[in-house]
Design a protein around this motif. Structure first.
Motif, mmCIF file in Angstrom:
data_model
loop_
_atom_site.group_PDB
_atom_site.id
_atom_site.type_symbol
_atom_site.label_atom_id
_atom_site.label_comp_id
_atom_site.label_asym_id
_atom_site.label_seq_id
_atom_site.Cartn_x
_atom_site.Cartn_y
_atom_site.Cartn_z
ATOM 1 N N GLU A 290 16.910 -14.574 -9.716
ATOM 2 C CA GLU A 290 17.855 -13.455 -9.540
ATOM 3 C C GLU A 290 19.302 -13.906 -9.448
ATOM 4 O O GLU A 290 20.224 -13.134 -9.713
ATOM 5 N N PHE A 291 19.526 -15.174 -9.086
ATOM 6 C CA PHE A 291 20.903 -15.647 -8.967
ATOM 7 C C PHE A 291 21.596 -15.733 -10.323
ATOM 8 O O PHE A 291 22.815 -15.860 -10.395
ATOM 9 N N LEU A 292 20.818 -15.662 -11.394
ATOM 10 C CA LEU A 292 21.415 -15.584 -12.732
ATOM 11 C C LEU A 292 21.933 -14.175 -13.030
ATOM 12 O O LEU A 292 22.767 -13.987 -13.914
ATOM 13 N N PHE A 293 21.421 -13.184 -12.307
ATOM 14 C CA PHE A 293 21.668 -11.789 -12.649
ATOM 15 C C PHE A 293 22.623 -11.077 -11.685
ATOM 16 O O PHE A 293 23.289 -10.121 -12.079
ATOM 17 N N LEU A 294 22.660 -11.508 -10.429
ATOM 18 C CA LEU A 294 23.444 -10.796 -9.421
ATOM 19 C C LEU A 294 24.941 -11.022 -9.611
ATOM 20 O O LEU A 294 25.377 -12.028 -10.159
ATOM 21 N N ASP A 295 25.718 -10.041 -9.136
ATOM 22 C CA ASP A 295 27.186 -10.134 -9.126
ATOM 23 C C ASP A 295 27.772 -10.341 -10.522
ATOM 24 O O ASP A 295 28.698 -11.133 -10.719
#
Length: 560
Positions: A290-295
């Motif tokens: 998910e850190f690829l997608f958030l913000d």
């Protein structure tokens, strides 16, 4: 002498004078109004937020590593279009810039706190951005801590924002102690990255007088004010003996009688690979994608994703890499998707695999990128879906993986229904992986962000161990392996209990691997089984921990 107890989140012994961070943010008066020029007041507010964002980015650039990623994300909060619009609306109604920022952030804060999960843990970060912007507008000094000191100090606070700690080092700070926070708070993450002992969720910590010599045990979660010389010497000797014992255990994870227990690392992306390799991870048990997608305003493309996956796969040639598909929605909204309908309880909303089913185009791109990366690597890629509740969901995900050309599909067991019906899930997928943090949250109906409910999130709760046992037993009916990727695996004693329950592999944050490897190597599978039985027979988490340790003498040998 005062001894306080909290949650140890970064191991080691730290000793030094207490620096108690007692910054109290000013609260702008509810009656604060501007002089009538709304455009000028909006410009003041926007300039203050931009100054804060730029300062956070500059600190991140100086700190580098994981701290940079965290501070960049915090800077994005200062530039959030929704918050900016709410500030402008309040200013247009006559509210002064400082009060408008305070109110706008306060409303967003309530939403995050109610969401729990990833965003719930960002409340402290949001408060820090708000307080910094208000300080800029009112001409007051920004919050901060000394970045130089005559001797390393113990930093004590109610909570710490990333900007407070990003520029510190082991030469400056001996340990962190906070009254709030948890194992996944940014204080814990940065402390582990720095190799600095840390204790969080420690009530009464800020009552320690400034300058008081303080001993912090980041393994046992103890904080002792005014320790004697002998107490400091004993703590350091125990830490040294523990480190020597940990260093002696090398190679793949296994019990003393040779039963293999693969020890894997939980990671958030390629930046975590160095620590995983340094601590001897045999592979990756949880890649949080998910850190690829958030913000971000648009979804990452297939090529960008493939590169991120390829780097991780290449780090473990021939090893196992378990990738969790996008775990977003509800508590982790995606800016590039249409806004979801308001959910009264986001933790029970459209998240994980539910979001993937609602927006299959996002998951299909991710699966395609994973398949392409796997075709160029010798690593054994396994892909699993989060928040699966039924066998029908599991079968849908397995079919999607097969269509994408992925050889191994699994699901996470994070809700009680999945644990209770694990046999049904195991019949349609290749593996199961227990996420103990969420499983505890849903099993005990206890928001993991509420400090008052911390006891219900103790992974030693016998009820949680029963669910783990049920899941392992159900998976075993089909010969399907069931591992644990929750941070419960990072507790060496509990790792033995999990092995005794039949768990096939253990995945955890990289720094925890040496201790778990060492403790397993000192105990036979039979000892682990006896410890597991004793823990499940107990009536409380405390009793379970004590009962299990009685069957695990190697813990005392390692001073754990």
């Amino acid at each position: 002498m005062t001894t306080l107890t909290g949650v140890g989140v970064s191991p080691g012994i730290g000793v030094g004078p207490a620096y108690v961070l007692s910054y109290e943010a000013a609260v702008p008066s509810p009656e604060a109004r501007h002089g009538g020029d709304a455009a000028a007041e909006r410009a003041r507010a926007e300039a203050a937020l931009e100054r804060v964002a730029a300062d956070l980015e500059e600190r991140g650039a100086r700190a580098g590593g994981e701290a940079r990623d965290i501070l960049d994300a915090q800077a994005m909060m200062a530039r959030d279009p929704g918050l900016t619009a709410e500030v402008a609306r309040l200013v247009d109604g006559g509210t002064g810039a400082a009060r408008a920022i305070y109110e706008a952030f306060g409303r967003y804060r309530e939403a995050l706190a109610g969401a729990g999960g990833y965003l719930g843990e960002r409340v402290a970060d949001l408060d820090d951005v708000r307080d910094r912007a208000v300080a800029v507008l009112e001409g007051r000094p920004l919050p901060g801590v000394p970045v130089r000191a005559a001797e390393p100090y113990v930093l004590v606070a109610r909570d710490l924002a990333p900007a407070d700690t990003a520029l510190l080092s082991r030469d400056v700070v001996a340990a962190f102690v906070t009254e709030q926070g948890g194992p996944t708070s940014h204080t814990a993450i940065l402390a582990r990255a720095m190799g600095v002992p840390a204790v969080v969720a420690c009530p009464g910590a800020t009552s320690i007088a400034a300058g008081t010599r303080t001993l912090v045990d980041g393994t046992g979660g103890l904080v002792r004010a005014e320790p004697s010389g002998s107490e400091v010497a004993e703590a350091r000797a125990a830490a040294a003996a523990r480190q020597a014992g940990l260093a002696a255990a090398t190679g793949p994870g296994a019990t003393s009688d040779g039963r293999p227990v693969p020890l894997l690392a939980n990671i958030g992306g390629p930046r975590d690979l160095a620590a995983a390799l340094e601590h001897g991870a045999e592979g990756v048990g949880l890649y949080r994608t998910e850190f690829l997608f958030l913000d971000r305003a648009s979804a990452p493309g297939e090529e960008e994703q493939e590169a991120a996956y390829q780097e991780v796969l290449d780090a473990f040639p021939g090893g196992r890499v378990v990738v969790r598909t996008l775990d977003a929605g509800a508590d982790k909204p995606l800016a590039f998707l249409p806004p979801q309908a308001e959910e009264p309880n986001p933790a029970l909303g459209e998240r994980g695999i539910r979001l993937s089913r609602a927006h299959p185009e996002i998951m299909n791109v991710q699966l395609a990128a994973l398949a392409r990366a796997a075709s160029r690597s010798s690593a054994r890629l396994q892909v699993m879906a989060p928040m699966v509740a039924t066998a029908e969901e599991a079968a849908w995900f397995a079919a999607a993986c097969a269509e994408a050309g992925l050889p191994s599909a699994g699901v996470m067991v994070e809700v009680p229904s999945a644990a209770l019906r694990a046999a049904d899930l195991a019949a349609v997928v290749d593996f199961l992986s227990l996420g103990t943090n969420d499983l505890a949250q849903y099993a005990f109906a206890a928001d993991r962000q509420l400090g008052a409910l911390t006891a219900l999130h103790d992974p030693w709760q016998p009820g949680l161990l029963d669910l783990v046992a049920l899941a392992v037993e159900g998976a075993g009916e089909h010969g399907t392996p069931c591992g644990v990727c929750g941070e419960a695996a990072a507790d060496p004693a509990l790792a033995c209990v999990l092995v005794g329950l039949g768990v096939a592999s253990l995945s955890m944050s990289a720094p925890a691997l040496p201790a778990v490897r060492a403790v397993l190597s000192r105990h036979s599978r039979e000892q682990c089984v006896l410890a597991a039985r004793a823990a499940r027979a107990a009536a409380s988490a405390t009793e379970a921990r004590t009962a299990a340790r009685a069957h695990l003498p190697g813990l005392a040998e390692l001073a754990l």
